[in-house]
Design an enzyme around this catalytic site. Structure first.
Site, PDB file in Angstrom:
ATOM      1  N   LYS A 196     -19.922  10.180  29.604  1.00  0.00           N
ATOM      2  CA  LYS A 196     -19.220   9.449  30.661  1.00  0.00           C
ATOM      3  C   LYS A 196     -18.734  10.441  31.699  1.00  0.00           C
ATOM      4  O   LYS A 196     -17.752  11.147  31.487  1.00  0.00           O
ATOM      5  CB  LYS A 196     -18.021   8.665  30.126  1.00  0.00           C
ATOM      6  CG  LYS A 196     -17.504   7.642  31.160  1.00  0.00           C
ATOM      7  CD  LYS A 196     -16.096   7.174  30.892  1.00  0.00           C
ATOM      8  CE  LYS A 196     -15.079   7.991  31.645  1.00  0.00           C
ATOM      9  NZ  LYS A 196     -15.196   7.931  33.129  1.00  0.00           N
ATOM     10  N   GLU A 272     -10.223  19.857  25.986  1.00  0.00           N
ATOM     11  CA  GLU A 272      -9.917  20.988  26.873  1.00  0.00           C
ATOM     12  C   GLU A 272      -9.122  20.413  28.020  1.00  0.00           C
ATOM     13  O   GLU A 272      -9.632  19.642  28.831  1.00  0.00           O
ATOM     14  CB  GLU A 272     -11.208  21.668  27.345  1.00  0.00           C
ATOM     15  CG  GLU A 272     -10.977  23.021  27.988  1.00  0.00           C
ATOM     16  CD  GLU A 272     -10.669  22.914  29.472  1.00  0.00           C
ATOM     17  OE1 GLU A 272      -9.469  23.083  29.816  1.00  0.00           O
ATOM     18  OE2 GLU A 272     -11.575  22.675  30.257  1.00  0.00           O
ATOM     19  N   CYS A 306      -8.858  24.248  35.943  1.00  0.00           N
ATOM     20  CA  CYS A 306      -7.887  24.209  34.849  1.00  0.00           C
ATOM     21  C   CYS A 306      -7.366  25.595  34.497  1.00  0.00           C
ATOM     22  O   CYS A 306      -6.228  25.746  34.048  1.00  0.00           O
ATOM     23  CB  CYS A 306      -8.491  23.529  33.627  1.00  0.00           C
ATOM     24  SG  CYS A 306     -10.017  24.279  33.045  1.00  0.00           S
ATOM     25  N   GLU A 405       1.219  21.500  36.450  1.00  0.00           N
ATOM     26  CA  GLU A 405      -0.106  21.794  36.988  1.00  0.00           C
ATOM     27  C   GLU A 405      -0.300  21.029  38.290  1.00  0.00           C
ATOM     28  O   GLU A 405      -0.212  19.800  38.327  1.00  0.00           O
ATOM     29  CB  GLU A 405      -1.186  21.406  35.980  1.00  0.00           C
ATOM     30  CG  GLU A 405      -2.577  21.800  36.427  1.00  0.00           C
ATOM     31  CD  GLU A 405      -3.635  21.482  35.383  1.00  0.00           C
ATOM     32  OE1 GLU A 405      -4.566  22.290  35.229  1.00  0.00           O
ATOM     33  OE2 GLU A 405      -3.530  20.418  34.731  1.00  0.00           O
TER      34      GLU A 405
END
Length: 502
Positions: A196, A272, A306, A405
């Site tokens: 996906k 992750e 990331c 973040e």
């Protein structure tokens, strides 16, 4: 019509090529491109200019059920799962060769879809994806099972078995790279996969499915379902006949998917997730080299990374000088058109992400951080989503921009006076994905690399590594690992067989 594999040389040539590329927007199930069962589609947009890019199949739970059924039947048939490793290797190597043969088209799709600079897509993302697929295939016929050290009356066998049906959900910031990181080991070990892609960036995943089939991957082994996470992603997470869920994305969504696994069949789930990575610079480092790398660490891929070195920890006695070096290095990352080969920083993915970055900049100013440069959205191309490379100084550990973040080109410079203080600041985070250390002191480099709680630590470099080393995080940056031989283990069950020899 497929784009010829001749690399354009300038923006005009890339734009001309973009008008001739055929964009496939359908799902891929059981070896063919198909519409969503509902017939629904959604429009994706080009981050470079905000214009409509493609009509994409909008798959839902019913498509998930169909794809899982196909993947399970294919797995149980053994056409791929029991194929000798040497034969699976040949298919994956051919797959990698086709990625390379279509590198211009794939790079263009990635740039159009994600706002990524075309130079990066050509030099990093496409060759990296091909390398991952090839390496995984080449590795699989060189892994041996084990014989346990038993006594003479027994034989203990330890064998790897493919898990079965794997659902892989990949993000919008590195759609091609993360897709390869999932497909390579999952396919090499004999699993069937349902992929996906992120709703906003499905194009390269859809393209890869056709290339995999052309390489000889049996029908039903790889199925690609574009669609929203709120319905399709949830359906995959809760599905009782999926054996493994692998996800790259935000920590919040990772927690939700882990909950779905617990509510359903306890499918193996590895993640992750996010990061707030420290990049630590000591006074004895090569400051010019470190400054160039510090800018790259946060502004590469528009900061939508990331592992971005978003917290720059600088020894106090060099903080002013070093921050100025970083400010100068940031000028290289002037936002520009993603299809211009000279562009180093492209477009943010959409208006929402641009607004998010602007919110954090305002929050930094409100809490007392000092703006060194940037801080504003810019219109590098009309209708697109661009943001200046932004540097804050005077950031403290309690500020929002030091803790959350941002996923954009915003750097927080923090100061320390000792190695112990640097370590404490580095580890003062819910995340533990990556870290950088810049020093010429060998002992200090080893001590900090050992003690920083992060899955990847780079000494006198940033973003270092290749397919041979694992990638993943500590703490709320996730679990499991992509890349390397360790990734292959994640897609296998270990079976112990004990034979009594009498």
């Amino acid at each position: 019509m497929s784009v010829q594999n001749t690399k354009p040389q300038n923006l005009q040539e890339w734009q001309a090529l973009a008008t001739s590329v055929k964009i496939e927007g359908r799902a891929f199930i059981n070896g063919r491109y198909v519409d969503a069962l509902s017939g629904n589609t959604r429009t994706t947009h080009n981050p470079a200019n905000g214009e409509a890019l493609a009509q994409i199949a909008c798959c839902g739970p019913e498509d998930a059920d169909l794809a899982v059924h196909v993947a399970r039947e294919t797995f149980e048939s053994g056409t791929w799962s029991t194929m000798p490793p040497t034969e699976r290797k040949k298919v994956l190597v051919r797959f990698a060769e086709l990625i390379e043969a279509h590198r211009v088209e794939i790079a263009l799709l990635e740039s159009l879809d994600a706002g990524k600079p075309i130079a990066d897509a050509m030099a990093v993302d496409v060759p990296g994806a091909a390398t991952t697929i090839r390496w995984s295939g080449e590795a699989i016929d060189k892994l041996y099972d084990e014989v346990a050290p038993t006594g003479p009356g027994a034989l203990g066998l330890i064998t790897r078995m493919p898990l079965g049906v794997v659902a892989a959900i990949v993000p919008w910031n590195f759609p091609l790279s993360t897709t390869a990181w999932k497909l390579g080991p999952a396919l090499a070990t004999g699993n069937s996969v349902i992929l996906k892609p992120a709703s906003s960036t499905p194009l390269t995943a859809i393209k890869l499915a056709g290339l995999a089939r052309a390489a000889g991957l049996p029908d039903g082994v790889l199925n690609v379902l574009p669609g929203p996470g709120s319905s399709l992603g949830k359906a995959l997470g809760l599905h009782m006949d999926i054996d493994c869920l692998t996800f790259t994305g935000s920590t919040a969504v990772g927690k939700t998917l882990t909950g779905y696994a617990g509510q359903s069949n306890l499918k193996r789930t590895f993640l992750e997730l996010g990061g707030k990575s420290p990049n630590i610079v000591f006074a004895d480092a090569d400051l010019d080299r470190a400054a160039e790398a510090a800018a790259m660490a946060i502004f590469y891929n528009q900061g939508e990374t990331c592992t971005a070195g978003s917290r720059l920890l600088v020894e106090k006695r060099i903080a002013e000088v070093f921050t100025e070096k970083v400010r100068k290095a940031a000028r290289h990352f002037k936002p520009g058109h993603p299809q211009d080969p000279n562009t180093a920083m492209g477009a943010l993915i959409d208006r929402s992400q641009s607004d998010t970055v602007a919110y954090y900049v305002a929050k930094g100013l409100e809490q007392g951080a000092q703006l060194v440069c940037g801080g504003r959205p810019v219109e590098a191309v009309a209708g697109g989503y661009y943001f200046e490379p932004t540097v804050f100084r005077g950031v403290t550990g309690d500020m929002t921009i030091a803790r959350e973040e941002i996923f954009g080109p915003v750097l927080s410079v923090m100061e320390f006076e000792s190695e112990a203080e640097a370590l404490a600041i580095a580890n003062d985070s819910i995340y533990g994905l990556a870290a950088g250390i810049w020093t010429n002191n060998l002992g200090r480099a080893h001590r900090l690399a050992r003690d920083i709680r992060a899955g990847s630590v780079w000494v006198n470099n940033y973003f270092g590594g290749d397919i041979t080393v694992p990638f993943g995080g500590f703490k709320q940056s996730g679990n499991g690992r992509d890349k390397s031989l360790h990734a292959l283990d994640k897609y296998c069950e270990l079976k112990s067989t004990w034979i009594d020899l009498g």
